[in-house]
Write an enzyme that holds these catalytic residues in place. Structure first.
Site, PDB file in Angstrom:
ATOM      1  N   CYS A 103       6.786 -30.741  44.394  1.00 34.11           N
ATOM      2  CA  CYS A 103       6.593 -30.203  42.908  1.00 34.11           C
ATOM      3  C   CYS A 103       7.477 -28.985  42.903  1.00 34.11           C
ATOM      4  O   CYS A 103       7.339 -28.242  43.593  1.00 34.11           O
ATOM      5  CB  CYS A 103       5.357 -30.085  42.432  1.00 34.11           C
ATOM      6  N   LEU A 104       8.341 -28.872  41.619  1.00 34.33           N
ATOM      7  CA  LEU A 104       9.331 -27.654  41.721  1.00 34.33           C
ATOM      8  C   LEU A 104       8.190 -26.518  41.480  1.00 34.33           C
ATOM      9  O   LEU A 104       8.974 -25.466  41.609  1.00 34.33           O
ATOM     10  CB  LEU A 104      10.327 -28.007  40.536  1.00 34.33           C
TER      11      LEU A 104
ATOM     12  N   HIS B 168       1.118 -32.952  34.955  1.00 37.86           N
ATOM     13  CA  HIS B 168       1.354 -31.319  34.177  1.00 37.86           C
ATOM     14  C   HIS B 168       1.006 -31.211  33.095  1.00 37.86           C
ATOM     15  O   HIS B 168       0.575 -30.006  32.733  1.00 37.86           O
ATOM     16  CB  HIS B 168       3.024 -31.164  34.635  1.00 37.86           C
TER      17      HIS B 168
ATOM     18  N   HIS C  34       2.979 -37.909  38.095  1.00 36.58           N
ATOM     19  CA  HIS C  34       3.142 -36.547  38.392  1.00 36.58           C
ATOM     20  C   HIS C  34       3.393 -35.760  37.231  1.00 36.58           C
ATOM     21  O   HIS C  34       2.933 -34.818  36.973  1.00 36.58           O
ATOM     22  CB  HIS C  34       4.348 -36.239  39.416  1.00 36.58           C
ATOM     23  N   GLU C  35       4.475 -36.239  36.372  1.00 44.19           N
ATOM     24  CA  GLU C  35       4.837 -35.377  35.156  1.00 44.19           C
ATOM     25  C   GLU C  35       3.993 -35.263  33.850  1.00 44.19           C
ATOM     26  O   GLU C  35       3.747 -34.160  33.401  1.00 44.19           O
ATOM     27  CB  GLU C  35       6.055 -35.792  34.677  1.00 44.19           C
TER      28      GLU C  35
ATOM     29  N   GLN D   9       6.305 -26.257  33.023  1.00 42.40           N
ATOM     30  CA  GLN D   9       7.106 -25.698  34.115  1.00 42.40           C
ATOM     31  C   GLN D   9       8.101 -24.735  33.784  1.00 42.40           C
ATOM     32  O   GLN D   9       8.703 -24.215  34.547  1.00 42.40           O
ATOM     33  CB  GLN D   9       7.636 -26.961  34.963  1.00 42.40           C
TER      34      GLN D   9
ATOM     35  N   GLY E 109      12.201 -34.955  38.051  1.00 41.95           N
ATOM     36  CA  GLY E 109      11.261 -35.035  36.681  1.00 41.95           C
ATOM     37  C   GLY E 109      10.996 -33.615  36.491  1.00 41.95           C
ATOM     38  O   GLY E 109      10.937 -32.730  37.386  1.00 41.95           O
TER      39      GLY E 109
HETATM   40 ZN    ZN Z   1       5.476 -31.123  39.667  1.00 43.62          ZN
END
Ligand code: ZN
Length: 198
Positions: free
Chosen positions: A113-114, A159, A155-156, A56, A51
């Site tokens: 998380c990226l 953000h 999670h997304e 991000q 995701g």
């Molecule tokens: Zn993340």
């Protein structure tokens, strides 16, 4: 000539801590928004993520993309797949997503998380949710899911509200990806929680 992919913004950047803006529905078809969505999908896939949220890649707009592939799910053990209720699903794009918790059931698993590269932590989330929003063509879509896709959605969408998983994790469970692999890979979550003491 192909343009280089944008890099993934890391924790510390203010864009990850702000509320992202709604996308005016009449802007969804614009080249700007369509290019952004294409870049998000490319970045998510290049990073082998499941995701990505627009902030991000430094775009403070309420857009998320999600995808879980056969290949990614095949990396897990049977017990991990079963416990997490993780199954592949095709690419989804939500613009201006709104999340609704379904029922009271909760689940706790490691999450990474990226934008917090190299670490994971245990996060409790709703087991089942429903999301409503627009797809990349501006068509209203809703999706009711449980298990891993429900976790990805939460999670997304966090953000988009300036929230990172570290805000929600059991802080004592924060570990490097290497350490988590070495110590916890393939183990049932109940054993892992006992080992960590959370
Ligand atoms: Zn993340």
């Amino acid at each position: 000539m192909a343009t280089a992919l944008p890099s993934i913004v890391q924790a510390g950047a203010p864009v990850l801590r702000e509320r992202a803006a709604d996308v005016p529905p009449d802007r969804i078809a614009s080249a700007e928004v369509q290019d952004l969505i294409d870049r998000m999908i490319a970045v998510m896939r290049a990073a082998a993520g499941v995701g990505l949220a627009a902030p991000q890649i430094d775009s403070p707009l309420r857009i998320i993309v999600l995808e879980d592939t056969e290949a990614a799910v095949a990396q897990l053990s049977d017990v991990e797949r079963r416990e997490r209720e993780r199954a592949p699903f095709p690419l989804r794009v939500f613009v201006n997503p709104v999340l609704r918790q379904v029922g009271e059931e909760r689940a706790t698993f490691f999450e990474g998380c990226l934008s917090v590269g190299g670490y994971v932590g245990l996060v409790e989330r709703s087991l089942e949710v429903e999301v409503a929003g627009l797809d990349r063509h501006g068509i209203p879509r809703s999706w009711r899911v449980r298990g891993w896709p429900a976790r990805i959605l939460q999670h997304e969408i966090d953000h988009l509200d300036g929230i990172l998983y570290v805000d929600r994790m059991a802080t004592r469970s924060f570990v490097t990806v290497e350490s988590a692999k070495a110590r916890f890979a393939g183990k049932p979550i109940a054993d892992i929680r006992r080992m960590i003491g959370v």
